[in-house]
Motif scaffolding. Structure first.
Motif, PDB file in Angstrom:
ATOM      1  N   PRO A  21       0.834  -1.194   0.000  1.00 41.96           N
ATOM      2  CA  PRO A  21       0.000   0.000   0.000  1.00 41.96           C
ATOM      3  C   PRO A  21       0.877   1.256   0.000  1.00 41.96           C
ATOM      4  O   PRO A  21       1.973   1.267   0.537  1.00 41.96           O
ATOM      5  CB  PRO A  21      -0.808  -0.118   1.292  1.00 41.96           C
ATOM      6  N   THR A  73       0.208  -0.228  15.910  1.00 39.42           N
ATOM      7  CA  THR A  73      -0.547  -1.102  15.011  1.00 39.42           C
ATOM      8  C   THR A  73      -2.026  -0.722  15.018  1.00 39.42           C
ATOM      9  O   THR A  73      -2.669  -0.686  13.966  1.00 39.42           O
ATOM     10  CB  THR A  73      -0.365  -2.575  15.420  1.00 39.42           C
ATOM     11  N   SER A  76      -2.499   2.568  13.114  1.00 36.48           N
ATOM     12  CA  SER A  76      -2.303   2.502  11.661  1.00 36.48           C
ATOM     13  C   SER A  76      -3.246   1.505  10.996  1.00 36.48           C
ATOM     14  O   SER A  76      -3.107   1.252   9.799  1.00 36.48           O
ATOM     15  CB  SER A  76      -0.865   2.097  11.351  1.00 36.48           C
ATOM     16  N   ARG A  79      -1.324  -1.324   9.368  1.00 39.12           N
ATOM     17  CA  ARG A  79      -0.272  -1.018   8.397  1.00 39.12           C
ATOM     18  C   ARG A  79       1.072  -1.009   9.107  1.00 39.12           C
ATOM     19  O   ARG A  79       1.160  -0.871  10.307  1.00 39.12           O
ATOM     20  CB  ARG A  79      -0.502   0.342   7.749  1.00 39.12           C
ATOM     21  N   GLY A 162       3.936  -4.754   9.404  1.00 40.69           N
ATOM     22  CA  GLY A 162       2.835  -4.577   8.464  1.00 40.69           C
ATOM     23  C   GLY A 162       2.593  -5.783   7.577  1.00 40.69           C
ATOM     24  O   GLY A 162       1.747  -5.730   6.692  1.00 40.69           O
TER      25      GLY A 162
END
Length: 173
Positions: A21, A73, A76, A79, A162
């Motif tokens: 991403p 974590t 995000s 991510r 991630g």
């Protein structure tokens, strides 16, 4: 039965390559904010446990690393990547240092020393240097403490990678 040698003229793909991403600075800043909250909570728990029990146990740094990485974590939405990992390492080290600074402040607060910028500087400096100052008293204990801190940092690194299905706890292989 004759075997034909393989040819490498043409590559065959099983599926489209995975595209990571795109980096989103808003999500990264949110992860940093959550990580800072986790670092502050971890530092307070670290200092409170040692201050109340007078038991200095290195495993607390693994817990601090877990809190930081878990908070990042969550911030995000799962991510991760290299910027998240580096931030988790820095926040974990700063949280442990802040915990050590809180312990020293707890010891000197009754001596009438006011919190000035100079005192805060020395508290912060002490907090950062404390793991290395332990070599003066107990070299073996200092090495063990730094090794345990390394385990915590490694856990934070892995938890903020991630990667889908990545291990999300500090005691994985």
């Amino acid at each position: 039965m004759s075997l034909t040698p393989p040819t490498f003229d043409q590559a065959e793909y099983l599926g489209p390559p995975a595209v990571p991403p795109a980096f989103d600075s808003a999500i990264f800043l949110r992860a940093i904010a959550f990580g800072i909250a986790g670092a502050i909570a971890g530092a307070i728990v670290y200092a409170a446990f040692i201050g109340i029990t007078h038991i200095q146990i290195g495993y607390l740094s693994i817990g601090v690393a877990y809190l930081v990485a878990k908070a990042m974590t969550m911030g995000s939405n799962g991510r991760g990547g290299r910027p998240y990992q580096v931030a988790a390492l820095i926040l974990t080290c700063l949280a442990v240092a802040f915990g050590n600074s809180l312990l020293l402040w707890w010891e000197i607060k009754d001596q009438g020393i006011l919190l000035s910028p100079r005192v805060l500087y020395f508290l912060g400096r002490f907090g950062l240097m404390k793991p290395f100052l332990e070599f003066q008293h107990s070299p073996g204990g200092a090495i063990l403490g730094l090794f345990i801190l390394f385990i915590g940092l490694r856990a934070a690194w892995r938890m903020t990678s991630g990667e889908p299905g990545a291990v999300r706890h500090p005691f994985a292989r």
